[in-house]
Design a protein around this motif. Structure first.
Motif, PDB file in Angstrom:
ATOM      1  N   MET A  50       4.265 -13.342   6.449  1.00 22.91           N
ATOM      2  CA  MET A  50       3.449 -12.904   6.967  1.00 22.91           C
ATOM      3  C   MET A  50       1.857 -13.604   7.336  1.00 22.91           C
ATOM      4  O   MET A  50       1.572 -14.417   6.434  1.00 22.91           O
ATOM      5  CB  MET A  50       2.606 -11.245   6.831  1.00 22.91           C
ATOM      6  N   ASN A  51       1.445 -13.558   8.982  1.00 22.25           N
ATOM      7  CA  ASN A  51       0.665 -14.506   9.106  1.00 22.25           C
ATOM      8  C   ASN A  51      -1.070 -13.751   8.944  1.00 22.25           C
ATOM      9  O   ASN A  51      -0.904 -13.178   8.468  1.00 22.25           O
ATOM     10  CB  ASN A  51       1.040 -15.483  10.211  1.00 22.25           C
ATOM     11  N   TRP A  52      -1.795 -14.937   8.631  1.00 20.64           N
ATOM     12  CA  TRP A  52      -3.589 -14.404   8.677  1.00 20.64           C
ATOM     13  C   TRP A  52      -3.764 -13.465   9.329  1.00 20.64           C
ATOM     14  O   TRP A  52      -4.826 -13.024   9.140  1.00 20.64           O
ATOM     15  CB  TRP A  52      -3.936 -15.718   8.423  1.00 20.64           C
ATOM     16  N   ASP A  53      -3.304 -14.013  10.978  1.00 20.46           N
ATOM     17  CA  ASP A  53      -3.851 -13.143  11.770  1.00 20.46           C
ATOM     18  C   ASP A  53      -3.682 -11.914  12.138  1.00 20.46           C
ATOM     19  O   ASP A  53      -4.271 -10.192  11.525  1.00 20.46           O
ATOM     20  CB  ASP A  53      -2.769 -13.280  13.131  1.00 20.46           C
ATOM     21  N   THR A  54      -2.062 -11.347  10.765  1.00 20.95           N
ATOM     22  CA  THR A  54      -1.825  -9.769  10.765  1.00 20.95           C
ATOM     23  C   THR A  54      -2.714  -9.367   9.566  1.00 20.95           C
ATOM     24  O   THR A  54      -2.415  -8.374   9.388  1.00 20.95           O
ATOM     25  CB  THR A  54      -0.502  -9.824  10.113  1.00 20.95           C
ATOM     26  N   ILE A  55      -3.490 -10.228   8.323  1.00 21.51           N
ATOM     27  CA  ILE A  55      -3.979  -9.676   7.226  1.00 21.51           C
ATOM     28  C   ILE A  55      -5.550  -9.532   8.077  1.00 21.51           C
ATOM     29  O   ILE A  55      -5.486  -7.994   7.525  1.00 21.51           O
ATOM     30  CB  ILE A  55      -3.887 -10.552   6.606  1.00 21.51           C
ATOM     31  N   LYS A  56      -5.454 -10.414   8.849  1.00 15.71           N
ATOM     32  CA  LYS A  56      -7.018 -10.240   9.302  1.00 15.71           C
ATOM     33  C   LYS A  56      -7.324  -8.760  10.138  1.00 15.71           C
ATOM     34  O   LYS A  56      -7.777  -7.854  10.123  1.00 15.71           O
ATOM     35  CB  LYS A  56      -7.469 -11.245   9.548  1.00 15.71           C
ATOM     36  N   GLY A  57      -6.286  -8.916  10.664  1.00 12.89           N
ATOM     37  CA  GLY A  57      -6.264  -7.223  11.641  1.00 12.89           C
ATOM     38  C   GLY A  57      -6.047  -6.394  10.970  1.00 12.89           C
ATOM     39  O   GLY A  57      -6.421  -5.214  11.510  1.00 12.89           O
ATOM     40  N   ASN A  58      -5.562  -5.545   9.504  1.00 12.48           N
ATOM     41  CA  ASN A  58      -5.435  -4.941   8.835  1.00 12.48           C
ATOM     42  C   ASN A  58      -6.209  -4.804   6.651  1.00 12.48           C
ATOM     43  O   ASN A  58      -5.483  -4.663   6.133  1.00 12.48           O
ATOM     44  CB  ASN A  58      -3.741  -5.385   8.043  1.00 12.48           C
ATOM     45  N   TRP A  59      -7.227  -5.845   7.193  1.00 16.22           N
ATOM     46  CA  TRP A  59      -8.338  -5.628   6.516  1.00 16.22           C
ATOM     47  C   TRP A  59      -8.499  -4.786   5.386  1.00 16.22           C
ATOM     48  O   TRP A  59      -8.469  -5.009   4.190  1.00 16.22           O
ATOM     49  CB  TRP A  59      -9.639  -6.756   6.741  1.00 16.22           C
ATOM     50  N   LYS A  60      -9.210  -3.922   5.975  1.00 16.24           N
ATOM     51  CA  LYS A  60      -9.202  -2.735   5.101  1.00 16.24           C
ATOM     52  C   LYS A  60      -7.726  -1.944   4.346  1.00 16.24           C
ATOM     53  O   LYS A  60      -8.386  -2.352   3.604  1.00 16.24           O
ATOM     54  CB  LYS A  60      -9.443  -1.459   6.313  1.00 16.24           C
ATOM     55  N   GLN A  61      -6.449  -2.058   4.595  1.00 15.98           N
ATOM     56  CA  GLN A  61      -5.567  -2.145   3.802  1.00 15.98           C
ATOM     57  C   GLN A  61      -5.010  -3.288   2.922  1.00 15.98           C
ATOM     58  O   GLN A  61      -4.943  -2.853   1.960  1.00 15.98           O
ATOM     59  CB  GLN A  61      -3.804  -2.084   4.388  1.00 15.98           C
ATOM     60  N   ALA A  62      -5.350  -4.527   3.282  1.00 19.27           N
ATOM     61  CA  ALA A  62      -5.330  -5.288   2.568  1.00 19.27           C
ATOM     62  C   ALA A  62      -6.093  -5.583   1.384  1.00 19.27           C
ATOM     63  O   ALA A  62      -5.967  -6.263   0.387  1.00 19.27           O
ATOM     64  CB  ALA A  62      -5.438  -7.048   3.711  1.00 19.27           C
ATOM     65  N   THR A  63      -7.184  -4.927   1.544  1.00 25.16           N
ATOM     66  CA  THR A  63      -8.621  -4.815   0.700  1.00 25.16           C
ATOM     67  C   THR A  63      -7.226  -5.124  -0.850  1.00 25.16           C
ATOM     68  O   THR A  63      -8.319  -5.492  -1.879  1.00 25.16           O
ATOM     69  CB  THR A  63      -9.654  -4.799   0.648  1.00 25.16           C
ATOM     70  N   GLY A  64      -6.923  -3.732  -1.140  1.00 24.42           N
ATOM     71  CA  GLY A  64      -6.418  -3.222  -2.024  1.00 24.42           C
ATOM     72  C   GLY A  64      -5.939  -4.434  -2.743  1.00 24.42           C
ATOM     73  O   GLY A  64      -5.129  -4.424  -3.752  1.00 24.42           O
ATOM     74  N   LYS A  65      -4.571  -4.602  -1.760  1.00 18.24           N
ATOM     75  CA  LYS A  65      -3.547  -5.909  -2.121  1.00 18.24           C
ATOM     76  C   LYS A  65      -4.656  -7.123  -3.188  1.00 18.24           C
ATOM     77  O   LYS A  65      -4.447  -7.935  -3.655  1.00 18.24           O
ATOM     78  CB  LYS A  65      -2.853  -6.345  -1.631  1.00 18.24           C
ATOM     79  N   VAL A  66      -5.580  -7.402  -2.663  1.00 18.89           N
ATOM     80  CA  VAL A  66      -6.532  -8.519  -2.540  1.00 18.89           C
ATOM     81  C   VAL A  66      -7.764  -8.346  -3.764  1.00 18.89           C
ATOM     82  O   VAL A  66      -7.208  -8.767  -5.308  1.00 18.89           O
ATOM     83  CB  VAL A  66      -7.271  -8.333  -1.273  1.00 18.89           C
ATOM     84  N   LYS A  67      -7.466  -6.931  -4.485  1.00 27.55           N
ATOM     85  CA  LYS A  67      -8.171  -6.800  -5.475  1.00 27.55           C
ATOM     86  C   LYS A  67      -7.572  -6.595  -6.582  1.00 27.55           C
ATOM     87  O   LYS A  67      -7.982  -6.394  -7.604  1.00 27.55           O
ATOM     88  CB  LYS A  67      -9.130  -4.926  -5.198  1.00 27.55           C
TER      89      LYS A  67
END
Length: 65
Positions: free
Chosen positions: A1-18
């Motif tokens: 997955m590219n970073w633009d997609t991650i950035k666009g879905n940041w709220k959802q990605a924060t759980g995975k980051v944490k």
């Protein structure tokens, strides 16, 4: 997955980051706001690793996410 997609879905990605980097706080997530360079910097700061190591961890995480 590219970073633009991650950035666009940041709220959802924060759980995975944490999940990956438990020392990162909600305040860190707010500051990072989906910016890869900020994530790398916060990982360096919280975990005391070199930039190269933080970059490697983020790259590995990106491929899994």
């Amino acid at each position: 997955m590219n970073w633009d997609t991650i950035k666009g879905n940041w709220k959802q990605a924060t759980g995975k980051v944490k999940e990956q980097w438990g020392k990162l706080t909600d305040d860190d997530m707010t500051v990072i706001e989906g910016r890869r360079d900020q994530l790398v910097g916060r990982i360096q700061e919280r975990y005391g690793v070199a930039k190269d190591e933080a970059e490697r961890q983020v790259k590995d995480w990106e491929t899994r996410y």
